[in-house]
Enzyme design. Structure first.
Site, PDB file in Angstrom:
ATOM      1  N   PHE A  17       0.820  -1.214   0.000  1.00  0.00           N
ATOM      2  CA  PHE A  17       0.000   0.000   0.000  1.00  0.00           C
ATOM      3  C   PHE A  17       0.856   1.266   0.000  1.00  0.00           C
ATOM      4  O   PHE A  17       0.876   2.029  -0.973  1.00  0.00           O
ATOM      5  CB  PHE A  17      -0.937  -0.063   1.209  1.00  0.00           C
ATOM      6  CG  PHE A  17      -1.611   1.219   1.567  1.00  0.00           C
ATOM      7  CD1 PHE A  17      -2.187   2.027   0.595  1.00  0.00           C
ATOM      8  CD2 PHE A  17      -1.693   1.619   2.888  1.00  0.00           C
ATOM      9  CE1 PHE A  17      -2.810   3.223   0.931  1.00  0.00           C
ATOM     10  CE2 PHE A  17      -2.320   2.796   3.246  1.00  0.00           C
ATOM     11  CZ  PHE A  17      -2.870   3.609   2.263  1.00  0.00           C
ATOM     12  N   ILE A  18       1.616   1.489   1.055  1.00  0.00           N
ATOM     13  CA  ILE A  18       2.455   2.691   1.113  1.00  0.00           C
ATOM     14  C   ILE A  18       3.623   2.566   0.150  1.00  0.00           C
ATOM     15  O   ILE A  18       4.026   3.545  -0.493  1.00  0.00           O
ATOM     16  CB  ILE A  18       2.944   2.944   2.550  1.00  0.00           C
ATOM     17  CG1 ILE A  18       1.764   3.172   3.491  1.00  0.00           C
ATOM     18  CG2 ILE A  18       3.888   4.147   2.595  1.00  0.00           C
ATOM     19  CD1 ILE A  18       2.163   3.334   4.956  1.00  0.00           C
ATOM     20  N   ASN A  38       7.795  -9.605  -2.046  1.00  0.00           N
ATOM     21  CA  ASN A  38       7.542 -11.036  -2.204  1.00  0.00           C
ATOM     22  C   ASN A  38       6.087 -11.333  -2.537  1.00  0.00           C
ATOM     23  O   ASN A  38       5.717 -12.499  -2.695  1.00  0.00           O
ATOM     24  CB  ASN A  38       7.980 -11.811  -0.960  1.00  0.00           C
ATOM     25  CG  ASN A  38       7.177 -11.454   0.286  1.00  0.00           C
ATOM     26  OD1 ASN A  38       6.269 -10.631   0.255  1.00  0.00           O
ATOM     27  ND2 ASN A  38       7.524 -12.081   1.399  1.00  0.00           N
ATOM     28  N   GLY A  42       1.651  -7.389  -0.727  1.00  0.00           N
ATOM     29  CA  GLY A  42       1.542  -6.533  -1.900  1.00  0.00           C
ATOM     30  C   GLY A  42       1.031  -7.293  -3.112  1.00  0.00           C
ATOM     31  O   GLY A  42       0.958  -8.533  -3.112  1.00  0.00           O
ATOM     32  N   TYR A 148       4.404  -6.802  16.800  1.00  0.00           N
ATOM     33  CA  TYR A 148       4.641  -5.937  15.641  1.00  0.00           C
ATOM     34  C   TYR A 148       5.297  -4.630  16.081  1.00  0.00           C
ATOM     35  O   TYR A 148       6.335  -4.219  15.526  1.00  0.00           O
ATOM     36  CB  TYR A 148       3.332  -5.652  14.922  1.00  0.00           C
ATOM     37  CG  TYR A 148       3.442  -4.571  13.866  1.00  0.00           C
ATOM     38  CD1 TYR A 148       3.935  -4.852  12.601  1.00  0.00           C
ATOM     39  CD2 TYR A 148       3.066  -3.259  14.148  1.00  0.00           C
ATOM     40  CE1 TYR A 148       4.043  -3.870  11.638  1.00  0.00           C
ATOM     41  CE2 TYR A 148       3.169  -2.256  13.190  1.00  0.00           C
ATOM     42  CZ  TYR A 148       3.658  -2.570  11.940  1.00  0.00           C
ATOM     43  OH  TYR A 148       3.769  -1.582  11.000  1.00  0.00           O
ATOM     44  N   PHE A 209     -14.491  -2.503  17.439  1.00  0.00           N
ATOM     45  CA  PHE A 209     -13.978  -3.346  18.518  1.00  0.00           C
ATOM     46  C   PHE A 209     -13.750  -2.488  19.755  1.00  0.00           C
ATOM     47  O   PHE A 209     -13.050  -1.475  19.704  1.00  0.00           O
ATOM     48  CB  PHE A 209     -12.703  -4.043  18.077  1.00  0.00           C
ATOM     49  CG  PHE A 209     -12.929  -4.953  16.891  1.00  0.00           C
ATOM     50  CD1 PHE A 209     -13.497  -6.206  17.072  1.00  0.00           C
ATOM     51  CD2 PHE A 209     -12.617  -4.542  15.600  1.00  0.00           C
ATOM     52  CE1 PHE A 209     -13.739  -7.037  15.990  1.00  0.00           C
ATOM     53  CE2 PHE A 209     -12.854  -5.362  14.515  1.00  0.00           C
ATOM     54  CZ  PHE A 209     -13.424  -6.621  14.711  1.00  0.00           C
ATOM     55  N   ARG A 216      -7.296   7.708  16.345  1.00  0.00           N
ATOM     56  CA  ARG A 216      -6.201   7.505  15.402  1.00  0.00           C
ATOM     57  C   ARG A 216      -5.924   8.827  14.690  1.00  0.00           C
ATOM     58  O   ARG A 216      -6.798   9.695  14.577  1.00  0.00           O
ATOM     59  CB  ARG A 216      -6.552   6.420  14.364  1.00  0.00           C
ATOM     60  CG  ARG A 216      -6.751   5.015  14.942  1.00  0.00           C
ATOM     61  CD  ARG A 216      -5.457   4.451  15.475  1.00  0.00           C
ATOM     62  NE  ARG A 216      -5.600   3.066  15.929  1.00  0.00           N
ATOM     63  CZ  ARG A 216      -5.863   2.715  17.185  1.00  0.00           C
ATOM     64  NH1 ARG A 216      -6.037   3.646  18.111  1.00  0.00           N
ATOM     65  NH2 ARG A 216      -5.953   1.442  17.520  1.00  0.00           N
TER      66      ARG A 216
END
Length: 346
Positions: A17-18, A38, A42, A148, A209, A216
């Site tokens: 995406f970015i 890979n 993407g 992450y 959720f 954000r």
């Protein structure tokens, strides 16, 4: 590489995406791009239509050190975006760390040995965890809430260590929540804006959720890409850690209302679910460092970006219902891959 001349850039995660937005930005300013991906997250379609004269695509995993090392001679700058995402880290933490942290260290080792002139590490606002002070400057405590976030922070520390120990030119950028065309709705990469929008377009409920009061800082992807691009040539960016965000926050409840109003005339159903594990409760960037070091200022508002994304979905001509076959509501669960293969969305 002098002034604003990009020279040859190697972009990892270039079909994501970015990464695909950054690749477009680099080509627009005359750069030559070696695009590495890979194709796990993407897609080749994300790079479709780009001029081949200055673009070379290599399907490769960053963990394949021999393949990556062979691409580095003659590269002026590396933009390192390849990673596995936050929800992936919940069901596959070791693989997530292997790609995001160890993969970064290995790439730094190879880049320095090959004489690559600059290394831009694209981190994440997830390294902060939930805001303890707002807006969040680059000196805000880092307290990641997922593997992450921890792996991204480890990658930052490796990149920063290479500057401090070896004088190797690195820049660490922390994008906040990017959105826009080609954003991920599918599988364990799916994010809230495309999931909300496609569900509203398909007449399906929007899953929130927790209580929806999480905030954000959303930044349109072309703005994010401009900031990352600038980190590859700005004279005063080396050795710096730099936020890329809008400096504004919005709750998930308000976001759901905005998308419902835009797409469904305010009639989209909102369905509340238990909180997600490791969910950050508040994010809002202090982007003054980016303004000073990168001449960065977002140009697209959240409302205008949502309109642009909606128009892009309509222009693409794909059925939202069909696209949602790859979307999984609870995309952090260990059986996420099995759910995706069965076409389940919840």
């Amino acid at each position: 590489m002098t002034g604003n001349l990009i020279g040859t850039a190697l972009v990892t995660g270039a079909a994501g995406f970015i990464g695909s937005a950054l690749t477009r930005a680099l080509l627009d300013v005359g750069g030559r791009v070696i695009a590495v991906d890979n194709l796990v997250n993407g897609t080749a379609e994300n790079l479709a239509g780009l001029g081949l004269d200055h673009l070379r695509f290599e399907q490769a995993d960053i963990r394949d050190r021999a393949r990556i090392e062979a691409l580095l001679p003659g590269v002026d700058v590396i933009y390192h975006l390849a990673c596995l995402g936050v929800r992936h880290s919940i069901h596959s933490p070791r693989e997530n760390h292997d790609v995001n942290a160890t993969g970064t260290l290995d790439l730094l080792v190879m880049a320095r040995a090959a004489g690559v002139g600059r290394f831009v590490y694209v981190s994440s606002s997830e390294v902060y965890g939930t805001a303890r002070a707002a807006p969040m400057t680059e000196t805000h405590p880092t307290f990641p809430m997922t593997v992450y976030g921890a792996g991204k922070l480890a990658g930052e520390c490796y990149a920063r260590g290479y500057w401090e120990t070896y004088g190797y030119p690195t820049v660490m950028v922390r994008p906040f929540n990017a959105f826009g065309p080609r954003c991920h709705h599918e599988g364990d990469s799916g994010e809230v804006i495309p999931k909300f929008m496609l569900r509203a377009m398909a007449g399906q409920p929007l899953f929130v959720f927790g209580d929806g009061e999480q905030t954000r800082d959303f930044t349109y992807v072309e703005d994010t890409a401009r900031g990352i691009l600038a980190a590859g040539h700005a004279a005063d960016a080396i050795g710096r850690t730099i936020n890329l965000g809008s400096g504004a926050e919005v709750t998930i409840n308000v976001l759901a209302g905005m998308i419902s109003n835009l797409v469904a005339g305010g009639r989209a159903e909102v369905r509340y679910e238990p909180p997600r594990p490791g969910d950050v409760l508040r994010l809002i960037a202090d982007a003054r460092e980016a303004e000073i070091r990168l001449a960065f200022a977002p140009q697209v508002s959240l409302q205008d970006g949502l309109k642009a994304l909606h128009a892009w979905y309509l222009m693409e001509g794909h059925s939202p219902v069909e696209m949602l076959r790859d979307e999984i509501a609870h995309n952090w669960r260990g059986d996420v891959k099995a759910e995706a293969s069965n076409g389940r969305s919840d």
